[in-house]
Each structure stands twice: as C-alpha cells, then as structure tokens.
Write a protein that holds these residues in place. Structure first.
Motif: not given
Lengths: 156, 156
Positions: B59-72
């Motif tokens: 999920k973190v990987f997909i978040w990073n792919e979609a937003t360019g950032n890691y989740p806070d």
C-alpha cells in the motif's frame, strides 16, 4: 467501421442514514441481463462504541423479497468477517458478486444490499450504493440448448 | 475463474486521492508479490504479522507511486488498526485537540467524526490522545437548547 459502445449499468442507493440499532436495505432489483454487482458501503459520522455488524448482499426470487436468503455472508470468518468489522469514519466495504453466484436454478434473480448495526450507542451514519453492470441483451443459448423449445433465452 | 465474492475493507484515508478504491485494491494485490522491505519503515512494522506487513508495504508503494510521497502516518490504515485492536501495538504518544460542533466530535489529527457519547480518551481511528475539548463547547452540547431558553429571568 467501428463504434464506441458504453456499458449499461444501474445504481441503487441508500442515502446517508442513521442505522444505530436498526438496519437499512437497498430496494430489491433484478440481476437479469447483468453479469456482476458491486456494493459500496461507507461509514460516515459514527459512534465509537459501535461496529457495522451486518453487511451483505441477499438474493430473492422476486422484487417483493420472496424467499430472501444470503448471497454473501457476514459472520466470524465469513465474506464480511465480523471479527474485524468496519467501525470508523471513512471506513468502507466493497462486496462484488457475479450472477453465477446466485441460485438461478431456483429462480433467485433479485438482489439487495443489507447493512445493520446492533449496539446503538449513538448515531451511526452509513451510505450505500449498489451497482449492477455487465449488461448483455438476452441471447440464444449456443451450446447445450434445452430439449424443449427451439430457442432458449437466458433471462437471469 | 470465479473465486466467489470479493470483499474489500479499508479506510478512505489509505487510498491515494483521485484513485478509485477498486483500482487501488487491484494495484495493491499485484504489488504484494514484490519485496518492498527496504522501501519504507515505520515503528508499527515491528508489530504487524507477516501478511499484514507485506500488504502495508504494498500500500505504501502504491501511495508513493500515485502521490510521489510517502504517507505522513499509517495509523489510520487497516493493518495497523487491526494490530492495535488485538492489543499488539503500544499506545500512541501523539496528542491533539478535538473540536465539537453540532453533536459531532472531530479528531484534531485524522479528522474522524464521532457522535455522542464521544470517545473519552483516544480517537478510535488513529489512536491520538484527545485533549480536553474547550469547556464552552462541551457545555453547549450537554445542555439542551430548550433548557437554556427556559432559564428563569432574575428579577429584583
């Protein structure tokens, strides 16, 4: 020659409703000609002492709900595992079924989505949308046609 | 192949903005086959079961792919919440001031909305310790409006 053909789908809604100590259901609608259905359940403002206790798709043989029974389960270890229920603002559940999961041999061709909360510690708002898609016109059965009748149309 | 009904449970806060939940879920499932152990770390990783950890990293990987950032934070995400529900994650040291408006308490950190009676100590979604709400807010909620109107006028 080519054409773009968009898919037909039907949406049924439960507007945001307080289900604290009670339940809410979408209307019974037929799955005839549709190959899939998806229920999207989202929790809104919620009480910290409550869980979403029931969340399932049911099937019936007509739009009055005759013979209604569960198509998906909501129990410990079930499709919607009640050991890990959704219970906070923003939580969502998606349940996706196919028409071949239904008991069409016994005439079950209608579905509805049901949600319920049993604890009722306070206001529990939920919103539900139920989408039927994968529409196809009735067509002649190509293989394994029934012995009676020259044409067989699949209606559910 | 039909594996039966598909059921997804998650919170909107873990789905990247503008991404449909079903698309997100498919990407997460596909990403789970890869090894992201060196991609990202959070102390909560120490308390998750192997399957939960693999899914959270996907999920973190997909978040990073979609937003360019890691989740806070991943405290509102499904896997940390399940581990917390089992009592396997230490309580968060984070504190925030909630707001109360029209019978709804909103967590000062994750903005989860809770109905009365409010969570007393911690937000059930993100585990943030809720500091005491401003006195006048609580008082205005606890006293029904008609009582205020019926207050006797003091005459000399």
């Amino acid at each position: 020659m080519s054409s773009r053909i968009s898919e037909s789908s039907v949406v049924d809604l439960i507007e945001t409703a307080d289900i604290g100590g009670t339940n809410a259901n979408t209307a019974y609608t037929t799955m005839a000609h549709y190959s899939r259905a998806r229920a999207y359940v989202e929790i809104g403002t919620w009480n910290a002492g409550d869980d979403l206790d029931e969340c399932r798709i049911q099937q019936a043989s007509d739009t009055s709900g005759t013979g209604v029974k569960d198509l998906t389960t909501d129990e410990s270890g079930g499709d919607y595992d009640t050991d890990a229920p959704v219970d906070a603002d923003g939580d969502f559940v998606i349940i996706e079924i196919r028409s071949e999961d239904m008991d069409t041999d016994n005439g079950f061709h209608v579905i509805r989505t049901r949600v319920a909360e049993g604890g009722n510690s306070g206001t529990d708002n939920v919103t539900v949308s139920e989408l039927k898609y994968g529409y196809a016109y009735p067509r002649k059965e190509l293989q394994g046609a029934a012995s009676a009748g020259s044409q067989v149309y699949v209606s559910a | 192949m039909n594996d039966g009904p598909l059921v997804i449970k998650a919170n909107k806060r873990e789905v990247p903005p503008d991404m449909p939940p079903t698309v997100w879920w498919e990407l997460v499932n596909n990403a789970e086959t890869q090894d992201f152990s060196l991609l990202w770390y959070d102390p909560v990783c120490e308390y998750l079961r192997p399957t939960e950890l693999r899914r959270l990293r996907a999920k973190v990987f997909i978040w990073n792919e979609a937003t360019g950032n890691y989740p806070d934070t991943v405290d509102t995400w499904w896997e940390p919440r399940m581990a917390r529900r089992r009592g396997e994650v230490p309580a968060s040291s984070r504190q925030a001031m909630p707001t109360i408006f029209e019978n709804t308490l909103t967590c000062g950190f994750c903005n989860a909305r809770w109905t009365y009676p409010y969570p007393l100590e911690r937000c059930k979604l993100c585990d943030t310790k809720l500091l005491d709400a401003p006195e006048e807010q609580v008082r205005s909620i606890q006293r029904p409006a008609r009582d205020r109107m019926a207050r006797p006028r003091v005459t000399k």
